[in-house]
Motif scaffolding. Structure first.
Motif, PDB file in Angstrom:
ATOM      1  N   TYR A   1      27.159  29.416  44.529  1.00 27.52           N
ATOM      2  CA  TYR A   1      28.274  30.178  45.085  1.00 27.52           C
ATOM      3  C   TYR A   1      27.837  31.624  45.272  1.00 27.52           C
ATOM      4  CZ  TYR A   1      31.321  26.237  44.053  1.00 27.52           C
ATOM      5  OH  TYR A   1      31.905  24.986  44.021  1.00 27.52           O
ATOM      6  N   THR A   2      28.092  32.140  46.469  1.00 29.12           N
ATOM      7  CA  THR A   2      27.714  33.506  46.812  1.00 29.12           C
ATOM      8  C   THR A   2      28.934  34.278  47.280  1.00 29.12           C
ATOM      9  OG1 THR A   2      25.500  32.787  47.482  1.00 29.12           O
ATOM     10  CG2 THR A   2      26.246  34.935  48.279  1.00 29.12           C
ATOM     11  N   LYS A   3      29.085  35.497  46.767  1.00 29.91           N
ATOM     12  CA  LYS A   3      30.169  36.387  47.184  1.00 29.91           C
ATOM     13  C   LYS A   3      29.659  37.277  48.314  1.00 29.91           C
ATOM     14  CE  LYS A   3      30.912  40.119  44.951  1.00 29.91           C
ATOM     15  NZ  LYS A   3      31.214  41.146  43.937  1.00 29.91           N
TER      16      LYS A   3
ATOM     17  N   PHE B   1      38.090  27.232  42.151  1.00 29.64           N
ATOM     18  CA  PHE B   1      39.492  27.351  42.538  1.00 29.64           C
ATOM     19  C   PHE B   1      40.020  28.749  42.234  1.00 29.64           C
ATOM     20  CE2 PHE B   1      39.016  22.873  41.148  1.00 29.64           C
ATOM     21  CZ  PHE B   1      39.326  22.234  42.337  1.00 29.64           C
ATOM     22  N   GLU B   2      41.054  29.128  42.977  1.00 27.00           N
ATOM     23  CA  GLU B   2      41.870  30.296  42.616  1.00 27.00           C
ATOM     24  C   GLU B   2      43.042  29.800  41.784  1.00 27.00           C
ATOM     25  OE1 GLU B   2      42.338  33.627  45.735  1.00 27.00           O
ATOM     26  OE2 GLU B   2      42.199  31.777  46.898  1.00 27.00           O
TER      27      GLU B   2
ATOM     28  N   SER C   1      42.941  34.408  39.221  1.00 27.01           N
ATOM     29  CA  SER C   1      41.546  34.392  38.781  1.00 27.01           C
ATOM     30  C   SER C   1      40.781  33.363  39.599  1.00 27.01           C
ATOM     31  CB  SER C   1      41.443  34.041  37.291  1.00 27.01           C
ATOM     32  OG  SER C   1      42.063  35.024  36.485  1.00 27.01           O
ATOM     33  N   ILE C   2      39.472  33.463  39.550  1.00 28.20           N
ATOM     34  CA  ILE C   2      38.600  32.470  40.167  1.00 28.20           C
ATOM     35  C   ILE C   2      37.908  31.715  39.038  1.00 28.20           C
ATOM     36  CG2 ILE C   2      36.551  32.114  41.586  1.00 28.20           C
ATOM     37  CD1 ILE C   2      37.377  34.665  43.124  1.00 28.20           C
ATOM     38  N   ILE C   3      38.023  30.380  39.054  1.00 27.61           N
ATOM     39  CA  ILE C   3      37.459  29.581  37.973  1.00 27.61           C
ATOM     40  C   ILE C   3      36.512  28.534  38.559  1.00 27.61           C
ATOM     41  CG2 ILE C   3      37.935  28.140  35.965  1.00 27.61           C
ATOM     42  CD1 ILE C   3      40.709  29.273  35.843  1.00 27.61           C
ATOM     43  N   ILE C   4      35.311  28.464  38.001  1.00 26.22           N
ATOM     44  CA  ILE C   4      34.322  27.457  38.372  1.00 26.22           C
ATOM     45  C   ILE C   4      34.237  26.452  37.231  1.00 26.22           C
ATOM     46  CG2 ILE C   4      31.901  27.007  38.899  1.00 26.22           C
ATOM     47  CD1 ILE C   4      31.725  29.839  40.032  1.00 26.22           C
ATOM     48  N   PHE C   5      34.357  25.171  37.565  1.00 25.56           N
ATOM     49  CA  PHE C   5      34.297  24.107  36.569  1.00 25.56           C
ATOM     50  C   PHE C   5      32.934  23.431  36.663  1.00 25.56           C
ATOM     51  CE2 PHE C   5      38.726  24.899  37.330  1.00 25.56           C
ATOM     52  CZ  PHE C   5      39.303  24.793  36.074  1.00 25.56           C
TER      53      PHE C   5
ATOM     54  N   PHE D   1      36.320  34.350  36.607  1.00 28.48           N
ATOM     55  CA  PHE D   1      35.942  35.594  37.281  1.00 28.48           C
ATOM     56  C   PHE D   1      37.201  36.297  37.776  1.00 28.48           C
ATOM     57  CE2 PHE D   1      32.511  32.599  37.680  1.00 28.48           C
ATOM     58  CZ  PHE D   1      31.349  33.340  37.532  1.00 28.48           C
ATOM     59  N   LYS D   2      37.124  37.608  37.932  1.00 24.28           N
ATOM     60  CA  LYS D   2      38.176  38.344  38.611  1.00 24.28           C
ATOM     61  C   LYS D   2      38.092  38.085  40.108  1.00 24.28           C
ATOM     62  CE  LYS D   2      38.335  42.200  35.288  1.00 24.28           C
ATOM     63  NZ  LYS D   2      38.165  43.664  35.130  1.00 24.28           N
ATOM     64  N   GLN D   3      39.108  38.492  40.853  1.00 26.81           N
ATOM     65  CA  GLN D   3      39.104  38.303  42.292  1.00 26.81           C
ATOM     66  C   GLN D   3      37.937  39.034  42.960  1.00 26.81           C
ATOM     67  OE1 GLN D   3      40.874  36.579  44.457  1.00 26.81           O
ATOM     68  NE2 GLN D   3      42.428  35.682  43.136  1.00 26.81           N
TER      69      GLN D   3
END
Length: 428
Positions: free
Chosen positions: A230-232, A309-310, A314-318, A328-330
């Motif tokens: 995942y890349t921002k 997911f949002e 928050s942003i959460i990676i499972f 993660f924060k937004q």
């Protein structure tokens, strides 16, 4: 409709099991002459309102029809002991008046769109509305429903649509095998924009998984689809920054061997791989290699399930490989992580479902076609409650809004018809 079943387990057997049922109305009067279908067998209730079947394959769909009562649709599961007999006591409800469009009763399962001859191909929840992709009288429509499931408007479309697709910005698209169309809502109407070639459009849209005010988050898959990255990307500067990466190295190394052995032209985990197993690989026939190539494409190369997911701003990676969830924060700043274990429950279907409000998350499980949703606490990973989708086998396209799970059900007597149902979720 109410049904009281006295069943004895869920393990299917290879031998016939006797199923005995009694059909009554809500005044405890026996219903005579009701049409009963169990699996592929048909019968009618006798003068005592009773029917009998012998069945070997479970679970089996059960349908009961009578001119004076609402149709009953349910299922029968097998007893633990194949010598046991399954007893059913079924109570039918009187038919509602023709003016009743929306079914409201004490059952937790509700027919969300009550149109007998409407085939629902796909649907999407939108605030308090529902968007249907449906077929009626050999015509195809996009149909908007209001909060009471009443039709707002229709847009007729060309034949043979495939499904609806929602992009990371919330835009909704209509997919055909060769093209993709975005559509917009104007007041109570629907308008469709110009289409794009499907592959070209999906190459642009599908990598983006989350869109926020300042950033995009895009997903990239690595060798054998067993690497997820995942890349921002900053909206203004377009500068990319790695957010998270995970791999299943053991599978990647094994699939390197498999790809080399079967002449599968894919990127390898180790580009400098050299076969050390000698002539064993060369001994495979062309037919064996072709079969192994198909098995690789359909089964072995399935994407590593590490969804993002949002949830609750928050942003959460499972990350199920590492048994952890990362918060993660937004803006992409890492906050914390916590352990997860729900994916070790038997019959997990490798699927998480976030409700439309983006406040709750559910893990999906399935046994003998019956789906169960376990609500997962998005801050601890613990299970909060469990709901069995109790009435229909193999529900499709499950979506959650408010306290209801919406899903499509393929009618077992007519494969050309899908109906839309919803069921109340448990809140323990």
């Amino acid at each position: 409709m109410m049904v009281f079943t006295f069943l004895f387990g869920s393990i299917a057997t290879a031998q016939d099991v006797v199923v005995i049922g009694t059909v009554s109305n809500d005044q405890n009067q026996k219903v005579v002459g009701a049409e009963v279908r169990l699996g592929q067998q048909n019968s009618k209730t006798n003068s005592k309102g009773r029917f009998v079947f012998k069945l070997a394959k479970f679970p089996a769909q059960l349908s009961i029809k009578h001119v004076l009562y609402k149709e009953y649709i349910g299922f029968v599961r097998a007893p633990i002991n194949q010598k046991d007999t399954v007893f059913l006591n079924i109570i039918l409800e009187n038919k509602a008046t023709e003016l009743e469009e929306v079914t409201i009763n004490s059952s937790r399962v509700i027919w969300a769109y009550q149109k007998l001859h409407t085939h629902i191909i796909d649907f999407a929840l939108m605030d308090d509305e529902i968007l249907l992709l449906c077929q009626e009288d050999h015509k195809y429509f996009l149909r908007r429903l209001d909060s009471l499931s009443k039709k707002i408007t229709d847009l007729q479309i060309k034949k043979n649509p495939q499904n609806l697709f929602e992009d990371c910005t919330g835009g909704i698209h209509l997919a055909y095998t060769d093209s993709l169309f975005e559509f917009k809502f104007w007041g109570n109407s629907i308008s469709m924009l110009a289409g794009y070639p499907y592959i070209q459009a999906m190459d642009i849209l599908s990598p983006c998984v989350i869109s926020s005010e300042n950033n995009f988050i895009v997903k990239r898959l690595g060798p054998h689809n067993k690497l997820v990255e995942y890349t921002k990307i900053d909206r203004n500067t377009k500068i990319p920054e790695l957010l998270y990466i995970t791999t299943d190295r053991k599978q990647m190394r094994a699939l390197d061997d498999y790809a080399i052995a079967n002449d599968i032209p894919v990127p390898l985990f180790n580009p400098n791989y050299r076969n050390t197993r000698g002539p064993q690989i060369a001994s495979l026939t062309d037919r064996q290699k072709w079969q192994n190539q198909q098995f690789y494409r359909q089964i072995l190369s399935k994407e590593l399930y590490t969804p993002i997911f949002e949830i609750n701003d928050s942003i959460i990676i499972f990350d199920h490989i590492k048994d952890s969830a990362l918060v993660f924060k937004q803006n992409g700043d890492f906050v914390r992580s916590f352990q997860i274990s729900y994916h070790y429950f038997e019959n997990w279907k490798n699927e998480l479902i976030v409700n439309e409000e983006k406040t709750k998350i559910y893990a999906k499980y399935e046994i003998d076609g019956l789906a169960t949703l376990r609500e997962i606490d998005p801050s601890t990973g613990k299970i909060l409650n469990t709901t069995l989708l109790e009435k229909h086998i193999y529900p499709m396209r499950i979506q959650v809004r408010g306290n209801y799970a919406f899903y499509l059900y393929k009618h077992y007597l007519d494969n050309s018809i899908h109906y839309l149902y919803k069921q109340a979720l448990r809140n323990n």
